[in-house]
Enzyme design. Structure first.
Site, PDB file in Angstrom:
ATOM      1  N   SER A   1      50.657  35.178  12.433  1.00  0.00           N
ATOM      2  CA  SER A   1      49.951  35.620  10.734  1.00  0.00           C
ATOM      3  C   SER A   1      50.596  33.282  11.150  1.00  0.00           C
ATOM      4  O   SER A   1      51.656  33.673  11.120  1.00  0.00           O
ATOM      5  CB  SER A   1      51.159  35.992  10.159  1.00  0.00           C
ATOM      6  OG  SER A   1      51.535  35.639   8.913  1.00  0.00           O
TER       7      SER A   1
ATOM      8  N   ASP B   1      39.181  36.669   9.398  1.00  0.00           N
ATOM      9  CA  ASP B   1      38.658  36.372   8.266  1.00  0.00           C
ATOM     10  C   ASP B   1      37.844  36.471   7.462  1.00  0.00           C
ATOM     11  O   ASP B   1      37.190  37.591   7.295  1.00  0.00           O
ATOM     12  CB  ASP B   1      39.345  35.343   7.415  1.00  0.00           C
ATOM     13  CG  ASP B   1      40.480  35.349   6.586  1.00  0.00           C
ATOM     14  OD1 ASP B   1      41.047  36.217   6.623  1.00  0.00           O
ATOM     15  OD2 ASP B   1      41.350  34.193   6.637  1.00  0.00           O
TER      16      ASP B   1
ATOM     17  N   LYS C   1      45.204  43.381   4.282  1.00  0.00           N
ATOM     18  CA  LYS C   1      44.710  41.892   3.129  1.00  0.00           C
ATOM     19  C   LYS C   1      44.422  42.368   2.166  1.00  0.00           C
ATOM     20  O   LYS C   1      45.345  43.078   1.193  1.00  0.00           O
ATOM     21  CB  LYS C   1      43.433  41.282   3.403  1.00  0.00           C
ATOM     22  CG  LYS C   1      43.524  41.194   4.998  1.00  0.00           C
ATOM     23  CD  LYS C   1      44.299  39.684   5.159  1.00  0.00           C
ATOM     24  CE  LYS C   1      43.904  39.002   6.641  1.00  0.00           C
ATOM     25  NZ  LYS C   1      44.729  37.299   6.781  1.00  0.00           N
TER      26      LYS C   1
ATOM     27  N   ARG D   1      35.784  38.160   0.268  1.00  0.00           N
ATOM     28  CA  ARG D   1      34.887  38.683   1.302  1.00  0.00           C
ATOM     29  C   ARG D   1      34.477  40.029   1.884  1.00  0.00           C
ATOM     30  O   ARG D   1      33.292  39.458   2.619  1.00  0.00           O
ATOM     31  CB  ARG D   1      36.004  37.734   2.624  1.00  0.00           C
ATOM     32  CG  ARG D   1      37.056  37.334   2.594  1.00  0.00           C
ATOM     33  CD  ARG D   1      37.284  36.206   4.198  1.00  0.00           C
ATOM     34  NE  ARG D   1      38.092  34.887   3.806  1.00  0.00           N
ATOM     35  CZ  ARG D   1      38.493  33.973   3.808  1.00  0.00           C
ATOM     36  NH1 ARG D   1      37.609  33.563   3.703  1.00  0.00           N
ATOM     37  NH2 ARG D   1      38.910  33.598   3.313  1.00  0.00           N
TER      38      ARG D   1
END
Length: 428
Positions: free
Chosen positions: A166, A314, A341, A388
Site C-alpha cells: 500500500s 486502480d 476501496k 472508477r
C-alpha cells in the site's frame, strides 16, 4: 444518471486527461512541509485533492489557487496550527492516511473524519505502525475505522515490514518519519507507486531506496520547489481501453505519467494484443511522462497476479471491461485489496458487468471472465458511489448493444471531473 448509447463511430482525436491524483495529493501535502512558496502546475482540481487542500488550510497553511496552478506557502515540519474543527477528508483515503502520518508528531489534538464510504475503510494498517513509533491514535471498532482522534506525540523511527502493498500506508509512515528522532526503515512486500520517494528526494530529504527497502533519516529541512503534474495514467486507462475495443479507433493521449510503478496497465493491455505506443518520452519534475498512441485491436484473454497487481490496482475495473470483450478466459488473482476501496470493487464490477451480459465470476481475491467480442448489451447499472466503477461502466456501454443507464454518474468528480465532457466530445 447518464444515458450512453453504443459508439456509432471510431474514437479519434488528440486528448489530454486530468492531472494525476496521487501526485497532486503528495505535492500539496509535501509542499506544506517545506518553508517558503512551492508552485504546483496542472494541479488536479477534483473532490479528493481539494479535501487535502481544505485540511491543510485548517492547519494554517496558505494555499492560493490560480486556474490549474496552486501556490503553497509551507511552514516547515513543525509549523502547523491546531485545527478549530474536525478535518473533513471527504471520500479521500489518501488524504486521511497521509494526514494521519503528518499529524502524529504535531503537538496538538486533531480529528480526521470522512464520508460514509471513507469511514468504512480500514485504518488499523496505519494506526498500528504509527503507534509503534509513539503515535497516539484512537479509532472506531477497536482502532479499525474512522473517525481518527490523533493526539500528537514525540515519535521514534522504526524498522517495519509492511503487511500489505500500500503506497498510502508507506507514505503515511514516511511523513511521520520526517518528524521522528531516529532513522526509519520500511520494507514493502511488493513494489507500489513511488511518487512519495521521488518527491521527497527532489525536495532534499535524506532518503535512500534500494529495491523494496526505503531508508529515511530525519533532520533535513525540505526545500520549496515547483512541480508540473502529468496526466493521470489511471484516468488515461479508460480511454486506452475505449480506443482498443471500438473498431477503427485511434487516440493520441498527451502528457501522461508513465512511472513504472504505475504503468502495469500499459504492459498488460499490450500483452492482450492492444496497440499502445509511447512517444515523446521525457522526465518532468522527477516523473517519467509520455504521449500515448492507442489504436483498435482484437484483444486476447490473460491471467494476472503477483507483483503486477499493485502497479495497476486502480485500473483493474476497466481492465475487467477489456477482459469481457477479449477472446477467451481471463483471471485476476491477488487483488483482495479491491474489496476495501471506495466500494468493494470486485463485487461491484462483477455484479454490474454481469447485468450487461458479461460471463464473470467472483473470486475472494479477484474474478474469472469468459470473454467474447461483441458480448455486452446495454442495461441499467450502478456506480455504487465509486468513480472508477462509473467510468469503467461508461466504457463498457460504448461497446454494448443498445442504450445503457449509469446511476450516480457524477461521482467521477472525485478524480476526473472532465470525464463526461471528454467522452461526449469523442463520441458526438
Amino acid at each position: 444518471m447518464r444515458k450512453i448509447n453504443s459508439a456509432l463511430k471510431p474514437l479519434k482525436g488528440d486528448v489530454s486527461v486530468d492531472a494525476d491524483k496521487s501526485i497532486s495529493h503528495r505535492a500539496v501535502i509535501f509542499s506544506a512541509l517545506a518553508p517558503g512558496k512551492s508552485i504546483i502546475k496542472n494541479f488536479l482540481q477534483a473532490n479528493d485533492t481539494l479535501s487535502s487542500c481544505s485540511c491543510l488550510r485548517q492547519l494554517g497553511i496558505k494555499i492560493a489557487a490560480m486556474d490549474s496552478e496552486m501556490q503553497v506557502y509551507g511552514r516547515g515540519l513543525s509549523g502547523f496550527s491546531e485545527p478549530h474543527t474536525v478535518l473533513d477528508c471527504g471520500n479521500s483515503g489518501t488524504t486521511m492516511r497521509l494526514m494521519a502520518g503528518l499529524l502524529s508528531a504535531q503537538p496538538f489534538l486533531s480529528i480526521l473524519n470522512g464520508d460514509e464510504s471513507l469511514n468504512q475503510r480500514p485504518m488499523k494498517r496505519i494506526i498500528e505502525p504509527l503507534g509503534i513509533m509513539g503515535a497516539n491514535i484512537q479509532a472506531r471498532q477497536n482502532g479499525n475505522y474512522p473517525p481518527l482522534v490523533i493526539r500528537g506525540n514525540r515519535l521514534s523511527g522504526l524498522s517495519y515490514q509492511l503487511p500489505v502493498a500500500s503506497a498510502q500506508v508507506k507514505s503515511a509512515l514516511m511523513l511521520a518519519a520526517l518528524n521522528a528522532d531516529s532513522e526509519t526503515l520500511l520494507s514493502e512486500p511488493q513494489k507500489t507507486r513511488d511518487h512519495s520517494e521521488r518527491m521527497l528526494t527532489a525536495m532534499g530529504a535524506d532518503i535512500a531506496v534500494n529495491g523494496l527497502e526505503i531508508r529515511l533519516k530525519p533532520g533535513k529541512e525540505l526545500q520549496a520547489t515547483e512541480f508540473l503534474v502529468p496526466g493521470d495514467i489511471s484516468s488515461a486507462a479508460f480511454f486506452m481501453v475505449a480506443a482498443s475495443i471500438i473498431p477503427g479507433s485511434e487516440l493520441l493521449i498527451r502528457h501522461v505519467g508513465v512511472n513504472p510503478s504505475r504503468a502495469g496497465i500499459i504492459e498488460i493491455l499490450n500483452e492482450m494484443g492492444a496497440r499502445i505506443k509511447l512517444e515523446n518520452e521525457r522526465t518532468i519534475s522527477g516523473e517519467p511522462v509520455a504521449d500515448l498512441i492507442v489504436s483498435h485491436s482484437r484483444l486476447q484473454a490473460i491471467d494476472i497476479d503477483g507483483a503486477v497487481i499493485p502497479r495497476l490496482i486502480d485500473e483493474i475495473p476497466i481492465l475487467a471491461v477489456a477482459m469481457a470483450l477479449a477472446e477467451g478466459e481471463s483471471t485476476v488473482r491477488g487483488a483482495a485489496e479491491l474489496r476495501v476501496k471506495e466500494t468493494d470493487r470486485i463485487a461491484a464490477i462483477s455484479t454490474e458487468l454481469a447485468k450487461m451480459g458479461a460471463d464473470i465470476r467472483e473470486r475472494s481475491d479477484g474474478f474469472v471472465i469468459k470473454g467474447k467480442p461483441d458480448s455486452l448489451k446495454g442495461g441499467r447499472v450502478a456506480s455504487k458511489g465509486d468513480h472508477r466503477i462509473a467510468m469503467s461502466l461508461a466504457v463498457a456501454a460504448l461497446a454494448a448493444k443498445g442504450e445503457s443507464v449509469i446511476e450516480d454518474s457524477e461521482v467521477v468528480n472525485i478524480s476526473f471531473p472532465r470525464f463526461w465532457d471528454l467522452l461526449n466530445t469523442l463520441t458526438s
